[in-house]
Write a protein that holds these residues in place. Structure first.
Motif, PDB file in Angstrom:
ATOM      1  N   GLU A 208       0.842  -1.137  -0.044  1.00 40.74           N
ATOM      2  CA  GLU A 208      -0.142  -0.045  -0.134  1.00 40.74           C
ATOM      3  C   GLU A 208       0.949   1.083  -0.054  1.00 40.74           C
ATOM      4  O   GLU A 208       0.602   2.244  -0.727  1.00 40.74           O
ATOM      5  CB  GLU A 208      -0.943  -0.049   1.296  1.00 40.74           C
ATOM      6  CG  GLU A 208      -2.013   1.094   1.300  1.00 40.74           C
ATOM      7  CD  GLU A 208      -2.870   1.403   2.379  1.00 40.74           C
ATOM      8  OE1 GLU A 208      -3.084   2.001   2.870  1.00 40.74           O
ATOM      9  OE2 GLU A 208      -3.341  -0.183   2.480  1.00 40.74           O
ATOM     10  N   ALA A 209       1.957   1.311   0.551  1.00 35.44           N
ATOM     11  CA  ALA A 209       2.943   2.492   0.701  1.00 35.44           C
ATOM     12  C   ALA A 209       3.843   2.331  -0.348  1.00 35.44           C
ATOM     13  O   ALA A 209       4.494   3.178  -0.734  1.00 35.44           O
ATOM     14  CB  ALA A 209       3.839   2.302   2.090  1.00 35.44           C
ATOM     15  N   ALA A 210       3.465   1.443  -1.564  1.00 36.36           N
ATOM     16  CA  ALA A 210       4.468   1.152  -2.676  1.00 36.36           C
ATOM     17  C   ALA A 210       5.746   1.318  -2.495  1.00 36.36           C
ATOM     18  O   ALA A 210       6.724   1.741  -3.344  1.00 36.36           O
ATOM     19  CB  ALA A 210       3.889   2.410  -3.682  1.00 36.36           C
ATOM     20  N   ALA A 211       6.283   0.458  -1.357  1.00 32.74           N
ATOM     21  CA  ALA A 211       7.558   0.121  -1.003  1.00 32.74           C
ATOM     22  C   ALA A 211       7.922  -1.019  -1.917  1.00 32.74           C
ATOM     23  O   ALA A 211       7.319  -1.859  -2.216  1.00 32.74           O
ATOM     24  CB  ALA A 211       7.761  -0.145   0.246  1.00 32.74           C
ATOM     25  N   PRO A 212       9.230  -0.878  -2.296  1.00 33.53           N
ATOM     26  CA  PRO A 212       9.925  -2.128  -2.780  1.00 33.53           C
ATOM     27  C   PRO A 212      10.089  -3.282  -2.059  1.00 33.53           C
ATOM     28  O   PRO A 212      10.663  -2.988  -1.216  1.00 33.53           O
ATOM     29  CB  PRO A 212      10.981  -1.531  -3.555  1.00 33.53           C
ATOM     30  CG  PRO A 212      11.530  -0.377  -2.935  1.00 33.53           C
ATOM     31  CD  PRO A 212      10.277   0.036  -2.230  1.00 33.53           C
ATOM     32  N   VAL A 213       9.607  -4.489  -2.586  1.00 32.01           N
ATOM     33  CA  VAL A 213       9.567  -5.518  -1.552  1.00 32.01           C
ATOM     34  C   VAL A 213      10.265  -6.716  -2.306  1.00 32.01           C
ATOM     35  O   VAL A 213       9.922  -6.961  -3.388  1.00 32.01           O
ATOM     36  CB  VAL A 213       8.344  -5.807  -0.693  1.00 32.01           C
ATOM     37  CG1 VAL A 213       7.953  -4.741   0.177  1.00 32.01           C
ATOM     38  CG2 VAL A 213       7.262  -6.299  -1.730  1.00 32.01           C
ATOM     39  N   ILE A 214      10.684  -7.626  -1.457  1.00 30.72           N
ATOM     40  CA  ILE A 214      11.171  -9.035  -2.180  1.00 30.72           C
ATOM     41  C   ILE A 214      10.386  -9.919  -1.346  1.00 30.72           C
ATOM     42  O   ILE A 214      10.502 -10.006   0.054  1.00 30.72           O
ATOM     43  CB  ILE A 214      12.686  -9.429  -1.891  1.00 30.72           C
ATOM     44  CG1 ILE A 214      13.637  -8.197  -2.622  1.00 30.72           C
ATOM     45  CG2 ILE A 214      13.054 -10.734  -2.005  1.00 30.72           C
ATOM     46  CD1 ILE A 214      15.114  -8.538  -2.486  1.00 30.72           C
ATOM     47  N   THR A 215       9.381 -10.671  -1.972  1.00 26.49           N
ATOM     48  CA  THR A 215       8.498 -11.385  -1.277  1.00 26.49           C
ATOM     49  C   THR A 215       9.164 -12.739  -1.214  1.00 26.49           C
ATOM     50  O   THR A 215       8.653 -13.813  -2.400  1.00 26.49           O
ATOM     51  CB  THR A 215       7.129 -11.382  -2.021  1.00 26.49           C
ATOM     52  OG1 THR A 215       7.266 -11.773  -3.398  1.00 26.49           O
ATOM     53  CG2 THR A 215       6.331 -10.006  -1.768  1.00 26.49           C
ATOM     54  N   TYR A 216      10.012 -13.047  -0.672  1.00 22.48           N
ATOM     55  CA  TYR A 216      10.553 -14.563  -0.614  1.00 22.48           C
ATOM     56  C   TYR A 216       9.839 -15.655   0.018  1.00 22.48           C
ATOM     57  O   TYR A 216       9.860 -16.785  -0.374  1.00 22.48           O
ATOM     58  CB  TYR A 216      11.838 -14.666   0.210  1.00 22.48           C
ATOM     59  CG  TYR A 216      11.755 -14.137   1.835  1.00 22.48           C
ATOM     60  CD1 TYR A 216      11.583 -15.335   2.434  1.00 22.48           C
ATOM     61  CD2 TYR A 216      11.906 -12.970   2.410  1.00 22.48           C
ATOM     62  CE1 TYR A 216      11.502 -15.095   4.139  1.00 22.48           C
ATOM     63  CE2 TYR A 216      11.691 -12.789   3.614  1.00 22.48           C
ATOM     64  CZ  TYR A 216      11.487 -13.813   4.265  1.00 22.48           C
ATOM     65  OH  TYR A 216      11.413 -13.748   5.763  1.00 22.48           O
ATOM     66  N   GLY A 217       8.694 -15.345   0.692  1.00 23.91           N
ATOM     67  CA  GLY A 217       7.571 -16.232   1.005  1.00 23.91           C
ATOM     68  C   GLY A 217       6.830 -16.992  -0.063  1.00 23.91           C
ATOM     69  O   GLY A 217       6.858 -18.001  -0.224  1.00 23.91           O
ATOM     70  N   ALA A 218       6.559 -16.165  -1.219  1.00 18.54           N
ATOM     71  CA  ALA A 218       5.771 -16.446  -2.316  1.00 18.54           C
ATOM     72  C   ALA A 218       6.838 -17.324  -3.177  1.00 18.54           C
ATOM     73  O   ALA A 218       6.377 -18.266  -4.054  1.00 18.54           O
ATOM     74  CB  ALA A 218       5.389 -15.220  -3.092  1.00 18.54           C
ATOM     75  N   PHE A 219       8.136 -16.980  -3.215  1.00 20.62           N
ATOM     76  CA  PHE A 219       9.064 -17.828  -3.807  1.00 20.62           C
ATOM     77  C   PHE A 219       9.028 -19.286  -3.132  1.00 20.62           C
ATOM     78  O   PHE A 219       9.197 -20.223  -3.917  1.00 20.62           O
ATOM     79  CB  PHE A 219      10.455 -16.779  -3.829  1.00 20.62           C
ATOM     80  CG  PHE A 219      11.465 -17.889  -4.529  1.00 20.62           C
ATOM     81  CD1 PHE A 219      11.616 -17.872  -5.803  1.00 20.62           C
ATOM     82  CD2 PHE A 219      12.564 -18.307  -3.699  1.00 20.62           C
ATOM     83  CE1 PHE A 219      12.505 -18.603  -6.534  1.00 20.62           C
ATOM     84  CE2 PHE A 219      13.751 -18.972  -4.398  1.00 20.62           C
ATOM     85  CZ  PHE A 219      13.686 -19.045  -5.943  1.00 20.62           C
ATOM     86  N   ILE A 220       9.273 -19.258  -1.831  1.00 23.84           N
ATOM     87  CA  ILE A 220       9.261 -20.517  -1.218  1.00 23.84           C
ATOM     88  C   ILE A 220       8.032 -21.457  -1.695  1.00 23.84           C
ATOM     89  O   ILE A 220       8.126 -22.451  -1.876  1.00 23.84           O
ATOM     90  CB  ILE A 220       9.581 -20.336   0.191  1.00 23.84           C
ATOM     91  CG1 ILE A 220      10.616 -19.436   0.612  1.00 23.84           C
ATOM     92  CG2 ILE A 220       9.093 -21.814   0.934  1.00 23.84           C
ATOM     93  CD1 ILE A 220      10.858 -19.115   2.007  1.00 23.84           C
ATOM     94  N   GLN A 221       6.978 -20.789  -1.749  1.00 27.07           N
ATOM     95  CA  GLN A 221       5.763 -21.608  -2.009  1.00 27.07           C
ATOM     96  C   GLN A 221       5.973 -21.969  -3.632  1.00 27.07           C
ATOM     97  O   GLN A 221       5.354 -23.167  -4.054  1.00 27.07           O
ATOM     98  CB  GLN A 221       4.582 -20.635  -1.783  1.00 27.07           C
ATOM     99  CG  GLN A 221       4.181 -20.677  -0.642  1.00 27.07           C
ATOM    100  CD  GLN A 221       2.725 -19.656  -0.333  1.00 27.07           C
ATOM    101  OE1 GLN A 221       2.711 -18.714  -0.692  1.00 27.07           O
ATOM    102  NE2 GLN A 221       1.705 -20.389   0.321  1.00 27.07           N
ATOM    103  N   THR A 222       6.254 -21.307  -4.566  1.00 28.55           N
ATOM    104  CA  THR A 222       6.444 -21.575  -6.038  1.00 28.55           C
ATOM    105  C   THR A 222       7.382 -22.676  -6.032  1.00 28.55           C
ATOM    106  O   THR A 222       7.262 -23.682  -6.574  1.00 28.55           O
ATOM    107  CB  THR A 222       6.885 -20.310  -6.558  1.00 28.55           C
ATOM    108  OG1 THR A 222       6.097 -19.312  -6.386  1.00 28.55           O
ATOM    109  CG2 THR A 222       7.024 -20.488  -8.040  1.00 28.55           C
ATOM    110  N   ILE A 223       8.433 -22.739  -5.095  1.00 28.77           N
ATOM    111  CA  ILE A 223       9.526 -23.828  -5.331  1.00 28.77           C
ATOM    112  C   ILE A 223       8.637 -25.009  -4.865  1.00 28.77           C
ATOM    113  O   ILE A 223       8.981 -26.187  -5.392  1.00 28.77           O
ATOM    114  CB  ILE A 223      10.823 -23.568  -4.293  1.00 28.77           C
ATOM    115  CG1 ILE A 223      11.603 -22.367  -5.107  1.00 28.77           C
ATOM    116  CG2 ILE A 223      11.368 -24.693  -4.175  1.00 28.77           C
ATOM    117  CD1 ILE A 223      12.501 -21.862  -4.301  1.00 28.77           C
ATOM    118  N   ILE A 224       7.935 -25.056  -3.823  1.00 28.82           N
ATOM    119  CA  ILE A 224       7.393 -26.207  -3.321  1.00 28.82           C
ATOM    120  C   ILE A 224       6.367 -26.652  -4.248  1.00 28.82           C
ATOM    121  O   ILE A 224       6.111 -27.845  -4.658  1.00 28.82           O
ATOM    122  CB  ILE A 224       6.781 -25.913  -2.078  1.00 28.82           C
ATOM    123  CG1 ILE A 224       7.820 -25.744  -0.902  1.00 28.82           C
ATOM    124  CG2 ILE A 224       5.648 -27.147  -1.625  1.00 28.82           C
ATOM    125  CD1 ILE A 224       7.115 -25.273   0.533  1.00 28.82           C
TER     126      ILE A 224
END
Length: 139
Positions: free
Chosen positions: A74-90
């Motif tokens: 919401e604050a338009a902050a640049p983020v690395i969503t590594y949790g989504a990456f972990i889910q994608t690997i699984i």
């Protein structure tokens, strides 16, 4: 043969239709596995790790601390969503494992190939030729 005729022959071979069916089924299967990972596996893994929600794991790159991923987005902050990456690997590992099981089962159901003996080597052929010529010479 014109390009249209070649294309018709290509489509008529059946391989394209088989490929199209495989892509559609694969896409549907991917959705099933994603639902399994997101709805069942990851909550259990998160619970086993102390209630961690992997979909909410992120690192903010602007140096600020945000309570949730939604607040950072919401604050338009640049983020690395590594949790989504972990889910994608699984997801990938599960899909690859199921495809492995399907291919393995298919290979076991197929009739075994008839083992055709290898053709004799040049040495053997030469020795046979010598043997046959010697047999012809002896009375």
């Amino acid at each position: 043969m014109s390009m249209v005729d070649e294309f018709k022959a290509f489509i008529a071979r059946g391989n394209v239709l088989d490929l199209a069916v495989a892509v559609v089924i694969g896409a549907a299967f991917g959705k099933i596995v994603t639902a399994l990972v997101d709805g069942i596996i990851m909550p259990m893994v998160g619970m086993a790790m102390g209630g961690v929600d992997f979909s909410q794991l992120f690192v903010s790159l602007d140096g600020n601390d945000y309570a949730t991923l939604a607040a950072a987005q919401e604050a338009a902050a640049p983020v690395i969503t590594y949790g989504a990456f972990i889910q994608t690997i699984i997801d990938f590992v599960l899909i690859a494992f199921v495809i492995f099981l399907i291919v393995r089962s298919y290979n076991r159901m197929r009739p075994p190939k008839a083992d055709t003996p290898a053709p004799p080597s040049e040495d053997i052929l030469l020795l046979r030729e010598i043997r046959d010529s010697l047999k012809q010479r002896t009375p």
